[in-house]
Design a protein around this motif. Structure first.
Motif, PDB file in Angstrom:
ATOM      1  N   ILE A  56      34.618  27.784  47.966  1.00  0.00           N
ATOM      2  CA  ILE A  56      34.871  26.982  49.166  1.00  0.00           C
ATOM      3  C   ILE A  56      35.977  25.964  48.906  1.00  0.00           C
ATOM      4  O   ILE A  56      36.884  25.797  49.720  1.00  0.00           O
ATOM      5  N   GLY A  57      35.934  25.314  47.749  1.00  0.00           N
ATOM      6  CA  GLY A  57      37.000  24.371  47.418  1.00  0.00           C
ATOM      7  C   GLY A  57      38.357  25.051  47.338  1.00  0.00           C
ATOM      8  O   GLY A  57      39.361  24.536  47.851  1.00  0.00           O
ATOM      9  N   LEU A  58      38.398  26.205  46.719  1.00  0.00           N
ATOM     10  CA  LEU A  58      39.648  26.963  46.588  1.00  0.00           C
ATOM     11  C   LEU A  58      40.196  27.354  47.956  1.00  0.00           C
ATOM     12  O   LEU A  58      41.392  27.220  48.230  1.00  0.00           O
ATOM     13  N   LYS A  59      39.332  27.837  48.831  1.00  0.00           N
ATOM     14  CA  LYS A  59      39.787  28.276  50.149  1.00  0.00           C
ATOM     15  C   LYS A  59      40.230  27.099  51.016  1.00  0.00           C
ATOM     16  O   LYS A  59      41.198  27.217  51.762  1.00  0.00           O
ATOM     17  N   LEU A  60      39.552  25.969  50.919  1.00  0.00           N
ATOM     18  CA  LEU A  60      39.985  24.794  51.673  1.00  0.00           C
ATOM     19  C   LEU A  60      41.359  24.340  51.182  1.00  0.00           C
ATOM     20  O   LEU A  60      42.268  24.068  51.969  1.00  0.00           O
ATOM     21  N   PHE A  61      41.510  24.270  49.863  1.00  0.00           N
ATOM     22  CA  PHE A  61      42.784  23.863  49.274  1.00  0.00           C
ATOM     23  C   PHE A  61      43.890  24.861  49.615  1.00  0.00           C
ATOM     24  O   PHE A  61      44.990  24.472  50.038  1.00  0.00           O
ATOM     25  N   SER A  62      43.618  26.140  49.446  1.00  0.00           N
ATOM     26  CA  SER A  62      44.673  27.140  49.629  1.00  0.00           C
ATOM     27  C   SER A  62      45.173  27.199  51.064  1.00  0.00           C
ATOM     28  O   SER A  62      46.366  27.416  51.293  1.00  0.00           O
ATOM     29  N   PHE A  81      50.123  29.389  41.926  1.00  0.00           N
ATOM     30  CA  PHE A  81      48.893  29.622  42.667  1.00  0.00           C
ATOM     31  C   PHE A  81      48.775  31.091  43.053  1.00  0.00           C
ATOM     32  O   PHE A  81      47.698  31.687  42.960  1.00  0.00           O
ATOM     33  N   GLY A  82      49.895  31.689  43.465  1.00  0.00           N
ATOM     34  CA  GLY A  82      49.893  33.112  43.798  1.00  0.00           C
ATOM     35  C   GLY A  82      49.488  33.959  42.602  1.00  0.00           C
ATOM     36  O   GLY A  82      48.702  34.908  42.723  1.00  0.00           O
ATOM     37  N   ALA A  83      49.996  33.621  41.423  1.00  0.00           N
ATOM     38  CA  ALA A  83      49.630  34.351  40.203  1.00  0.00           C
ATOM     39  C   ALA A  83      48.145  34.175  39.891  1.00  0.00           C
ATOM     40  O   ALA A  83      47.469  35.122  39.494  1.00  0.00           O
ATOM     41  N   PHE A  84      47.647  32.961  40.076  1.00  0.00           N
ATOM     42  CA  PHE A  84      46.223  32.696  39.855  1.00  0.00           C
ATOM     43  C   PHE A  84      45.364  33.550  40.784  1.00  0.00           C
ATOM     44  O   PHE A  84      44.376  34.159  40.355  1.00  0.00           O
ATOM     45  N   MET A  85      45.733  33.608  42.061  1.00  0.00           N
ATOM     46  CA  MET A  85      44.945  34.389  43.024  1.00  0.00           C
ATOM     47  C   MET A  85      44.975  35.872  42.689  1.00  0.00           C
ATOM     48  O   MET A  85      43.959  36.556  42.808  1.00  0.00           O
ATOM     49  N   LYS A  86      46.119  36.387  42.248  1.00  0.00           N
ATOM     50  CA  LYS A  86      46.195  37.796  41.843  1.00  0.00           C
ATOM     51  C   LYS A  86      45.266  38.062  40.671  1.00  0.00           C
ATOM     52  O   LYS A  86      44.584  39.081  40.629  1.00  0.00           O
ATOM     53  N   ARG A  87      45.254  37.145  39.741  1.00  0.00           N
ATOM     54  CA  ARG A  87      44.376  37.306  38.577  1.00  0.00           C
ATOM     55  C   ARG A  87      42.905  37.247  38.995  1.00  0.00           C
ATOM     56  O   ARG A  87      42.095  38.047  38.554  1.00  0.00           O
ATOM     57  N   LEU A  88      42.581  36.309  39.856  1.00  0.00           N
ATOM     58  CA  LEU A  88      41.209  36.191  40.347  1.00  0.00           C
ATOM     59  C   LEU A  88      40.766  37.462  41.061  1.00  0.00           C
ATOM     60  O   LEU A  88      39.642  37.936  40.894  1.00  0.00           O
ATOM     61  N   LYS A  89      41.661  38.027  41.841  1.00  0.00           N
ATOM     62  CA  LYS A  89      41.346  39.250  42.592  1.00  0.00           C
ATOM     63  C   LYS A  89      41.422  40.496  41.726  1.00  0.00           C
ATOM     64  O   LYS A  89      41.095  41.595  42.182  1.00  0.00           O
ATOM     65  N   GLY A  94      47.044  40.558  34.946  1.00  0.00           N
ATOM     66  CA  GLY A  94      46.223  40.556  33.741  1.00  0.00           C
ATOM     67  C   GLY A  94      44.741  40.766  33.979  1.00  0.00           C
ATOM     68  O   GLY A  94      43.953  40.583  33.075  1.00  0.00           O
ATOM     69  N   GLY A  95      44.339  41.099  35.185  1.00  0.00           N
ATOM     70  CA  GLY A  95      42.927  41.367  35.430  1.00  0.00           C
ATOM     71  C   GLY A  95      42.123  40.105  35.596  1.00  0.00           C
ATOM     72  O   GLY A  95      42.660  39.005  35.646  1.00  0.00           O
ATOM     73  N   PRO A  96      40.811  40.242  35.691  1.00  0.00           N
ATOM     74  CA  PRO A  96      39.962  39.082  35.930  1.00  0.00           C
ATOM     75  C   PRO A  96      39.960  38.142  34.748  1.00  0.00           C
ATOM     76  O   PRO A  96      40.131  38.565  33.610  1.00  0.00           O
ATOM     77  N   PRO A  97      39.790  36.848  35.021  1.00  0.00           N
ATOM     78  CA  PRO A  97      39.746  35.897  33.915  1.00  0.00           C
ATOM     79  C   PRO A  97      38.538  36.123  33.050  1.00  0.00           C
ATOM     80  O   PRO A  97      37.505  36.608  33.480  1.00  0.00           O
ATOM     81  N   SER A  98      38.693  35.795  31.776  1.00  0.00           N
ATOM     82  CA  SER A  98      37.566  35.986  30.843  1.00  0.00           C
ATOM     83  C   SER A  98      36.699  34.759  30.779  1.00  0.00           C
ATOM     84  O   SER A  98      37.001  33.729  31.262  1.00  0.00           O
TER      85      SER A  98
END
Length: 98
Positions: A56-62, A81-89, A94-98
């Motif tokens: 929810i915090g991420l979506k409000l901020f984004s 931020f775009g790179a972070f969202m790609k990684r999260l998705k 680089g795939g999902p964060p570890s």
């Protein structure tokens, strides 16, 4: 399609006397946020008790950042931020964060 939400923040601390009434505001988002909470939980990238807070915090901020992405405050951060969202998705960053 825009989705509309009402967000309420209310202190549960007896010491917080700044605003006993809390804060309530309405927002729109291009994503269906409640469904996203379940999807992020399924990815198991965070402890269960932090998934709603994060999502929810991420979506409000984004959503605010997208509206203001060309303004100096956000312009430099926007590509990261775009790179972070790609990684999260689970995309090409680089795939999902570890």
């Amino acid at each position: 399609m825009q989705h509309t939400y009402r967000v309420t923040v209310q202190s549960l601390s007896a010491e917080d006397t700044v605003s006993e009434a809390g804060l309530t505001f309405d927002v729109t988002n291009h994503d269906e946020i409640l469904g996203l909470v379940d999807r992020v939980a399924a990815r198991q990238v965070l402890p269960k008790d932090e998934v709603a807070e994060f999502t929810i915090g991420l979506k409000l901020f984004s959503e605010v950042m997208l509206r203001h992405r060309r303004e100096p405050l956000f312009a430099e951060f926007f590509p990261h931020f775009g790179a972070f969202m790609k990684r999260l998705k689970g995309g090409s960053e680089g795939g999902p964060p570890s």
